[in-house]
Motif scaffolding. Sequence first.
Motif, mmCIF file in Angstrom:
data_model
loop_
_atom_site.group_PDB
_atom_site.id
_atom_site.type_symbol
_atom_site.label_atom_id
_atom_site.label_comp_id
_atom_site.label_asym_id
_atom_site.label_seq_id
_atom_site.Cartn_x
_atom_site.Cartn_y
_atom_site.Cartn_z
ATOM 1 N N HIS A 135 -4.917 -21.811 -8.645
ATOM 2 C CA HIS A 135 -5.398 -20.596 -8.979
ATOM 3 C C HIS A 135 -6.187 -19.931 -7.355
ATOM 4 N N ARG A 136 -6.963 -21.130 -7.020
ATOM 5 C CA ARG A 136 -7.505 -20.728 -5.844
ATOM 6 C C ARG A 136 -6.359 -20.320 -4.521
ATOM 7 N N HIS A 137 -5.389 -21.090 -4.588
ATOM 8 C CA HIS A 137 -4.284 -20.775 -3.569
ATOM 9 C C HIS A 137 -3.741 -19.339 -3.767
ATOM 10 N N ALA A 138 -3.632 -18.993 -5.344
ATOM 11 C CA ALA A 138 -3.204 -17.684 -5.605
ATOM 12 C C ALA A 138 -4.114 -16.497 -5.308
ATOM 13 N N ALA A 139 -5.532 -16.785 -5.468
ATOM 14 C CA ALA A 139 -6.416 -15.819 -5.160
ATOM 15 C C ALA A 139 -6.516 -15.529 -3.709
ATOM 16 N N GLU A 140 -6.514 -16.704 -2.925
ATOM 17 C CA GLU A 140 -6.428 -16.471 -1.353
ATOM 18 C C GLU A 140 -5.207 -15.621 -0.776
ATOM 19 N N LEU A 141 -4.227 -15.955 -1.460
ATOM 20 C CA LEU A 141 -2.819 -15.341 -1.066
ATOM 21 C C LEU A 141 -2.983 -13.779 -1.344
ATOM 22 N N LEU A 142 -3.382 -13.504 -2.639
ATOM 23 C CA LEU A 142 -3.654 -12.109 -2.923
ATOM 24 C C LEU A 142 -4.660 -11.505 -1.798
ATOM 25 N N GLU A 143 -5.619 -12.299 -1.533
ATOM 26 C CA GLU A 143 -6.590 -11.602 -0.701
ATOM 27 C C GLU A 143 -6.157 -11.619 0.799
ATOM 28 N N ARG A 144 -5.196 -12.555 1.231
ATOM 29 C CA ARG A 144 -4.541 -12.169 2.681
ATOM 30 C C ARG A 144 -3.720 -11.089 2.480
ATOM 31 N N ARG A 145 -3.097 -10.969 1.428
ATOM 32 C CA ARG A 145 -1.888 -9.703 1.411
ATOM 33 C C ARG A 145 -2.840 -8.414 1.431
ATOM 34 N N ARG A 146 -3.909 -8.370 0.834
ATOM 35 C CA ARG A 146 -4.483 -7.209 0.744
ATOM 36 C C ARG A 146 -5.029 -6.792 2.283
ATOM 37 N N LEU A 147 -5.582 -7.845 2.687
ATOM 38 C CA LEU A 147 -6.017 -7.954 4.225
ATOM 39 C C LEU A 147 -5.038 -7.270 5.023
ATOM 40 N N CYS A 148 -3.902 -7.976 4.961
ATOM 41 C CA CYS A 148 -2.616 -7.456 6.019
ATOM 42 C C CYS A 148 -2.335 -6.063 5.787
ATOM 43 N N ASN A 149 -2.498 -5.646 4.497
ATOM 44 C CA ASN A 149 -1.853 -4.306 4.258
ATOM 45 C C ASN A 149 -3.039 -3.420 4.814
ATOM 46 N N ALA A 150 -4.477 -3.845 4.482
ATOM 47 C CA ALA A 150 -5.742 -2.732 5.244
ATOM 48 C C ALA A 150 -5.465 -2.973 6.840
ATOM 49 N N ARG A 151 -4.746 -4.025 7.455
ATOM 50 C CA ARG A 151 -4.908 -4.166 8.752
ATOM 51 C C ARG A 151 -3.697 -3.248 9.116
ATOM 52 N N GLU A 152 -2.639 -3.372 8.423
ATOM 53 C CA GLU A 152 -1.390 -2.340 8.652
ATOM 54 C C GLU A 152 -1.872 -1.032 8.724
ATOM 55 N N HIS A 153 -2.551 -0.547 7.798
ATOM 56 C CA HIS A 153 -3.149 0.807 7.540
ATOM 57 C C HIS A 153 -3.912 1.120 8.642
ATOM 58 N N ALA A 154 -4.864 0.220 8.983
ATOM 59 C CA ALA A 154 -5.727 0.716 10.096
ATOM 60 C C ALA A 154 -5.177 0.735 11.478
ATOM 61 N N VAL A 155 -4.006 -0.029 11.639
ATOM 62 C CA VAL A 155 -3.324 -0.005 12.830
ATOM 63 C C VAL A 155 -2.407 1.111 12.893
ATOM 64 N N GLY A 156 -1.984 1.770 11.829
ATOM 65 C CA GLY A 156 -1.253 2.919 11.719
ATOM 66 C C GLY A 156 -2.340 4.300 11.937
ATOM 67 N N GLU A 157 -3.521 4.021 11.586
ATOM 68 C CA GLU A 157 -4.524 5.058 11.763
ATOM 69 C C GLU A 157 -4.916 5.011 13.283
ATOM 70 N N LYS A 158 -4.918 4.112 13.666
ATOM 71 C CA LYS A 158 -5.152 3.634 15.450
ATOM 72 C C LYS A 158 -4.166 4.565 16.076
ATOM 73 N N ARG A 159 -3.018 4.197 15.652
ATOM 74 C CA ARG A 159 -1.615 4.577 16.527
ATOM 75 C C ARG A 159 -1.876 6.367 16.237
ATOM 76 N N GLY A 160 -1.945 6.919 15.141
ATOM 77 C CA GLY A 160 -2.205 8.416 15.054
ATOM 78 C C GLY A 160 -3.213 8.674 15.811
ATOM 79 N N ARG A 161 -4.410 8.223 15.718
ATOM 80 C CA ARG A 161 -5.455 8.807 16.383
ATOM 81 C C ARG A 161 -5.196 8.779 17.759
ATOM 82 N N ALA A 162 -4.470 7.625 18.302
ATOM 83 C CA ALA A 162 -4.188 7.615 19.807
ATOM 84 C C ALA A 162 -3.259 8.732 20.340
ATOM 85 N N SER A 163 -2.449 8.908 19.149
ATOM 86 C CA SER A 163 -1.504 10.346 19.601
ATOM 87 C C SER A 163 -2.155 11.439 19.712
#
Length: 375
Positions: A135-163
């Motif tokens: 369960h701990r491993h699963a929770a960490e996996l879900l948290e990592r996926r959430r952080l990766c999605n948040a990072r991708e969203h932030a990178v997309g916003e950064k690119r848009g704002r840079a444009s």
Amino acid sequence: KLVMELASRELTSHLRRLSSELLDAKRRGEPQETLQALAAEGSALLIELRAHDHHLLAEGERTVCAVQAAKDSIDVAEDAATELKYEQVQCTRGLRTAGGSTKYSPPEGLLSADELATLETPLPPARNPREEMLHRHAAELLERRRLCNAREHAVGEKRGRASELEQHRAKAATIGTQLEGLLPSVAALQERMPPQPRLKSTDVTRQLPPPLHVLWSSSAAYILAHESAAQMNVCEEPDARVTDVDLFAASPLHVSISSTSSPAAAVHFRFIPALQIIGVYASLPTLDDGLLSLDATDDGSTYPNERSALLTLKAEGATAKQIVPSLSGLLPARPYRWAQWPTSDGPQLDEELRPLPVWHDTLKQILLLLASASS
């Protein structure tokens, strides 16, 4: 490789025989054609022998590389075996600990049971320590996926704002170029325009308190722009009708607006530093009545804002629960709210923003009062 070595030996022995035959032919005095034929055959044997030697060297190099690769693979296999052995020991120790009576302690870096309980994971309750670890491993996996999605969203916003930033920069550069081309035309147009009247500041006006200076400059600019039949005056003598009480003591300099046709008709503005307010009074009773009628809800008999009331309490050494002193000591000047815009309204205790009247509208009415009083 053995075949190549045997072939090299045969070529070497054949070359030796040819050398012996060539020497014997020279001693016997054989014809030149025979000697050249033997020499040519020897040269061919030398070339073939050299090719065999190169081939043997290449084969030896390949053999050495193959041996080294085999050694490297053996080293890698030994390292992997060592790691597997260590992991086996760790797993055996963990199973022994989980099967014992002592409480299971997860390795460093994994979520603890308390931390896992705080996370909202769609997992059933753990029935044993192994499921808890999963369960701990699963929770960490879900948290990592959430952080990766948040990072991708932030990178997309950064690119848009840079444009967007690049677009704004390009637009700013274009505007700058257009402005440079427009400035000469504006300068040429200004040369053909008549000179505009400007306010003349004197040493006396520069010594006015900031609120009175703001009031003087704004009112003088309005009168000058509208060519009104009025003028702004700065009086250096203190007004005798204001009492000498420290709380209501006014600044020595005050501003007045008078009619050009009748200088006796004037409206005076005094600044009270202790209370941070402006008091207003007129030189004629009819003008005073007109000032009272400018705002039906404001007769100038109360404090215009909470700041002035608090300053009065502070000067009197009283508290906010006590009665605020009256403004009778300020008479005949009255602190109308419409005259307080140069001093700002101060803090609002009731958190209700009460907008001040527009000064130019009030000034227009004052000029009308002066015109009617002088007619």
